[in-house]
Design a protein around this motif. Sequence first.
Motif, mmCIF file in Angstrom:
data_model
loop_
_atom_site.group_PDB
_atom_site.id
_atom_site.type_symbol
_atom_site.label_atom_id
_atom_site.label_comp_id
_atom_site.label_asym_id
_atom_site.label_seq_id
_atom_site.Cartn_x
_atom_site.Cartn_y
_atom_site.Cartn_z
ATOM 1 N N LYS A 2 0.810 -1.213 0.000
ATOM 2 C CA LYS A 2 0.000 0.000 0.000
ATOM 3 C C LYS A 2 0.842 1.262 0.000
ATOM 4 N N PHE A 3 2.018 1.220 0.667
ATOM 5 C CA PHE A 3 2.861 2.401 0.696
ATOM 6 C C PHE A 3 3.300 2.785 -0.709
ATOM 7 N N ASN A 4 3.527 1.788 -1.558
ATOM 8 C CA ASN A 4 3.990 2.069 -2.916
ATOM 9 C C ASN A 4 2.925 2.725 -3.772
ATOM 10 N N SER A 5 1.647 2.527 -3.428
ATOM 11 C CA SER A 5 0.581 3.135 -4.226
ATOM 12 C C SER A 5 0.633 4.656 -4.147
ATOM 13 N N LEU A 6 1.138 5.205 -3.035
ATOM 14 C CA LEU A 6 1.294 6.656 -2.940
ATOM 15 C C LEU A 6 2.359 7.118 -3.934
ATOM 16 N N ARG A 7 3.431 6.373 -4.050
ATOM 17 C CA ARG A 7 4.455 6.699 -5.024
ATOM 18 C C ARG A 7 3.893 6.677 -6.448
ATOM 19 N N GLU A 8 3.002 5.748 -6.711
ATOM 20 C CA GLU A 8 2.392 5.670 -8.039
ATOM 21 C C GLU A 8 1.540 6.906 -8.317
ATOM 22 N N GLN A 9 0.769 7.347 -7.324
ATOM 23 C CA GLN A 9 -0.040 8.559 -7.499
ATOM 24 C C GLN A 9 0.843 9.767 -7.764
ATOM 25 N N VAL A 10 1.932 9.865 -7.025
ATOM 26 C CA VAL A 10 2.830 11.010 -7.179
ATOM 27 C C VAL A 10 3.522 10.973 -8.531
ATOM 28 N N SER A 11 4.018 9.812 -8.936
ATOM 29 C CA SER A 11 4.716 9.706 -10.219
ATOM 30 C C SER A 11 3.779 9.953 -11.388
ATOM 31 N N ASN A 12 2.492 9.623 -11.228
ATOM 32 C CA ASN A 12 1.501 9.872 -12.281
ATOM 33 C C ASN A 12 0.925 11.279 -12.207
ATOM 34 N N ARG A 13 1.435 12.083 -11.256
ATOM 35 C CA ARG A 13 0.958 13.459 -11.030
ATOM 36 C C ARG A 13 -0.538 13.489 -10.724
ATOM 37 N N ILE A 209 7.436 16.152 5.760
ATOM 38 C CA ILE A 209 8.568 16.259 4.842
ATOM 39 C C ILE A 209 9.162 14.876 4.561
ATOM 40 N N PHE A 210 9.292 14.049 5.592
ATOM 41 C CA PHE A 210 9.801 12.689 5.376
ATOM 42 C C PHE A 210 8.870 11.906 4.448
ATOM 43 N N ALA A 211 7.556 12.087 4.634
ATOM 44 C CA ALA A 211 6.596 11.409 3.765
ATOM 45 C C ALA A 211 6.749 11.870 2.317
ATOM 46 N N PHE A 212 6.947 13.169 2.120
ATOM 47 C CA PHE A 212 7.186 13.704 0.771
ATOM 48 C C PHE A 212 8.437 13.094 0.167
ATOM 49 N N GLN A 213 9.524 13.052 0.941
ATOM 50 C CA GLN A 213 10.783 12.531 0.429
ATOM 51 C C GLN A 213 10.646 11.065 0.012
ATOM 52 N N TYR A 214 9.881 10.309 0.778
ATOM 53 C CA TYR A 214 9.654 8.916 0.390
ATOM 54 C C TYR A 214 8.812 8.838 -0.880
ATOM 55 N N ALA A 215 7.776 9.673 -0.970
ATOM 56 C CA ALA A 215 6.859 9.615 -2.111
ATOM 57 C C ALA A 215 7.559 9.905 -3.430
ATOM 58 N N GLU A 223 14.247 4.854 6.239
ATOM 59 C CA GLU A 223 14.658 6.197 6.659
ATOM 60 C C GLU A 223 13.454 7.063 7.006
ATOM 61 N N MET A 224 12.355 6.917 6.245
ATOM 62 C CA MET A 224 11.156 7.691 6.547
ATOM 63 C C MET A 224 10.611 7.333 7.925
ATOM 64 N N LEU A 225 10.519 6.025 8.206
ATOM 65 C CA LEU A 225 9.954 5.588 9.483
ATOM 66 C C LEU A 225 10.866 5.953 10.647
ATOM 67 N N ILE A 226 12.184 5.713 10.480
ATOM 68 C CA ILE A 226 13.123 6.041 11.554
ATOM 69 C C ILE A 226 13.155 7.551 11.794
ATOM 70 N N GLY A 227 13.181 8.331 10.702
ATOM 71 C CA GLY A 227 13.175 9.783 10.839
ATOM 72 C C GLY A 227 11.936 10.284 11.546
ATOM 73 N N SER A 228 10.779 9.724 11.202
ATOM 74 C CA SER A 228 9.523 10.135 11.839
ATOM 75 C C SER A 228 9.525 9.816 13.322
ATOM 76 N N PHE A 257 -1.373 9.316 13.037
ATOM 77 C CA PHE A 257 -2.639 9.140 12.325
ATOM 78 C C PHE A 257 -2.601 9.821 10.963
ATOM 79 N N ALA A 258 -2.086 11.054 10.924
ATOM 80 C CA ALA A 258 -2.017 11.797 9.668
ATOM 81 C C ALA A 258 -1.133 11.073 8.660
ATOM 82 N N LEU A 259 0.023 10.595 9.114
ATOM 83 C CA LEU A 259 0.941 9.882 8.229
ATOM 84 C C LEU A 259 0.299 8.606 7.698
#
Length: 340
Positions: A2-13, A209-215, A223-228, A257-259
């Motif tokens: 499911k985490f990768n689906s966010l990357r797909e949305q971002v890459s597809n703009r 910001i960490f969520a953006f960097q991962y996306a 790194e996103m999870l540890i940073g958060s 919750f937001a993340l």
Amino acid sequence: MKFNSLREQVSNRSQVYSVQMLRGIACLAVYFVHFFSDQKLLPVSKFLVKASEYGYLGVQVFFVISGFIIPLSMYRNKYDIQNFGSLFKRRIIRIELPYVASIVLFVLLKFIGYIAYGTQKTFDIDWSTVLLNIGYLNVFWGKEFINHVYWTLFVELQFYIYIGLFFGAIINKRFWVRHVAYLVIFGLNYWWVGSLLFHSHILIFMVGIFAFQYAVKIIELPEMLIGSVIVLFGNYYWTSNILHLDNSTPIALASIFALGFIFLVKQRWSILDFLGKISFSLYLIHVPVTLVLLPILEPYLHRPYYILIYKLGILICTIGISYIYYENIEKPAMSLSRKV
């Protein structure tokens, strides 16, 4: 995954609908803390009254959203430091025009309330405070915000400045460059003391910001999870030991919750999507609108059940007025900002 689906949305703009729906939830939370944490509603809805006491966490959710969506928008538009002026102009048009219009509306509604319900002989308003609220100058003159939700816009403005200046480092794939930038930001804000200022909230923005960097594939999931986790522990220490506040744990849970909502919620709910679309307008005007509507019948209602129904009715009316505000004030400002 499911985490990768966010990357797909971002890459597809594609539009990240979970973010828009989360805005709707956050705005409702803020509304509820203002108008449903009322002891008059007891005992008809103990749960509602207790839950609404945590509505202030909607602000923390907004900070996580900003940490994610603002750099994402800049990334998609290929932002460069040379475009800082244009970024700031778009911010002024997109955010500050509806904000100033809401100040005008606040004064107008206060006057309407004075005509309809006022017992004072004069129209009681501090015009210097009203004028200083434009541009947030009231902060530097020791004046209050005429609408207590405005302080968050001042914090968000500071975030725009920081993200505009440090964006190049934040999207740099070299680990040490990014983390030096974080340390510089933390160091600058450590010296700039004040609860209305950015330093008190930077660690919550960092979750976004960490969520953006991962996306956008600047960092990977560990790194996103540890940073958060690190910034949330840091925020826990800051709020509990430096600011001596007792809301450290709720803030951390709201950020988690937001993340999770941004990454994991893929189903689109029309009502939350609609509330997210008008959330900024609702956020700006819900206090003065509701304060004008409440005295119409509330003084004559003595049963908690009737008061609850009346307040829910006012909420619906306020949402309707916010939609009108969105269509006539916020939406034109959005269109104008895209032309800059």
